[in-house]
Structure formats: C-alpha cells, structure tokens
Design an enzyme around this catalytic site. Sequence first.
Site, PDB file in Angstrom:
ATOM      1  N   ASP A 118       7.480  14.531 -33.754  1.00  0.00           N
ATOM      2  CA  ASP A 118       8.407  15.141 -33.434  1.00  0.00           C
ATOM      3  C   ASP A 118       9.128  14.183 -32.248  1.00  0.00           C
ATOM      4  OD1 ASP A 118       8.492  17.571 -35.163  1.00  0.00           O
ATOM      5  OD2 ASP A 118       7.027  18.191 -33.752  1.00  0.00           O
ATOM      6  N   ASP A 136      12.854  19.130 -39.521  1.00  0.00           N
ATOM      7  CA  ASP A 136      12.886  20.311 -39.159  1.00  0.00           C
ATOM      8  C   ASP A 136      14.381  21.098 -39.031  1.00  0.00           C
ATOM      9  OD1 ASP A 136       9.828  20.267 -38.641  1.00  0.00           O
ATOM     10  OD2 ASP A 136      10.342  19.709 -36.614  1.00  0.00           O
TER      11      ASP A 136
END
Length: 163
Positions: A118, A136
Amino acid sequence: MAFRPSNVHWLWMSAAIILLDQVTKQLVFRSLLQYERVELLPILNLTHLHNTGAAFSMFADFPPWVFILLGVGVSIWILWWLRRHPRDERLLAVALCLVLGGALGNVIDRATRGYVVDFIDFHWGGWHYPAFNVADMAITLGALLMVLDMFLSGRRTANSSNA
C-alpha cells in the site's frame, strides 16, 4: 436457446488495472524503504507500507493463503458471471471487471510477497486514512458501481411494472 454475446470483452479493463497496480507497487517497492514517506501535497503522501490483512488491515493475523483463496474464488465467480450474462448489462460488467482487476492485483502481491504493498496515504492534521493502492481503488469504484447498478435496476423494474 439463442446465442447471447457475453460481457467478457470487458476483461481488458481488468488486465489494465492489474498492470497499473503491479507497475505502481513495483515502483514504490524499488524506490522507497518500508515506512519511508514522500510528501506530494499537504494532504497526500506516498508511503511504502506492507498490509498483511484485508481492508484497513483487518484480519492481519490471517495467513496469506486465506486471502489468496478468497480473491481467486471471487475472481472465478466474476468470470462465470461475465460469461453467462447478456452483453446489455454494461454497468454491472464494468463494475465486476474493476473488482476482478483489483482482487487479482492484490492476490499477486499476497502470492509473491505474502502481503499487499500500500502506498497512497491521505491525511488531514493528525488523522490518516488507511493507506491503499490502485487495486483497492478499483475494488472500491467497482463496488460503488454495483450499488449504482442495483439502484438503477430497481428503478427500471419499478418503472416497467408501473407502465
């Protein structure tokens, strides 16, 4: 039963999401040390993080294979749906292809690294939204489009029964 063209032609979108997701994660992985941060805007950082859990790092203690099986299972269902349903269900097909691309992008990370990279970090003052990535974003946009499709389908059904 007559042949009905399916929605599989939308799979290019899934492939594009997977490619963009993996390229951006690789750039972050090679350019930043874990936890290293680069400020892009006063409210946006690039921060290299490793997420072993699901959304918002929930279930971080689960082994990666659980998320891999879940992602593969969802992907198989989406592929089945795209093959079986009529071509005129465009909005839902696009939504599902976004989810498919995002799910497989994160599955690739879990299978190759054991965690998801991330790096997009929004913050305001001392508050930070949980970091996320391109996969995401695709999953979230796909889910929102599915909700929109359900709303619009419900309205179409209500309008056709009132006619």
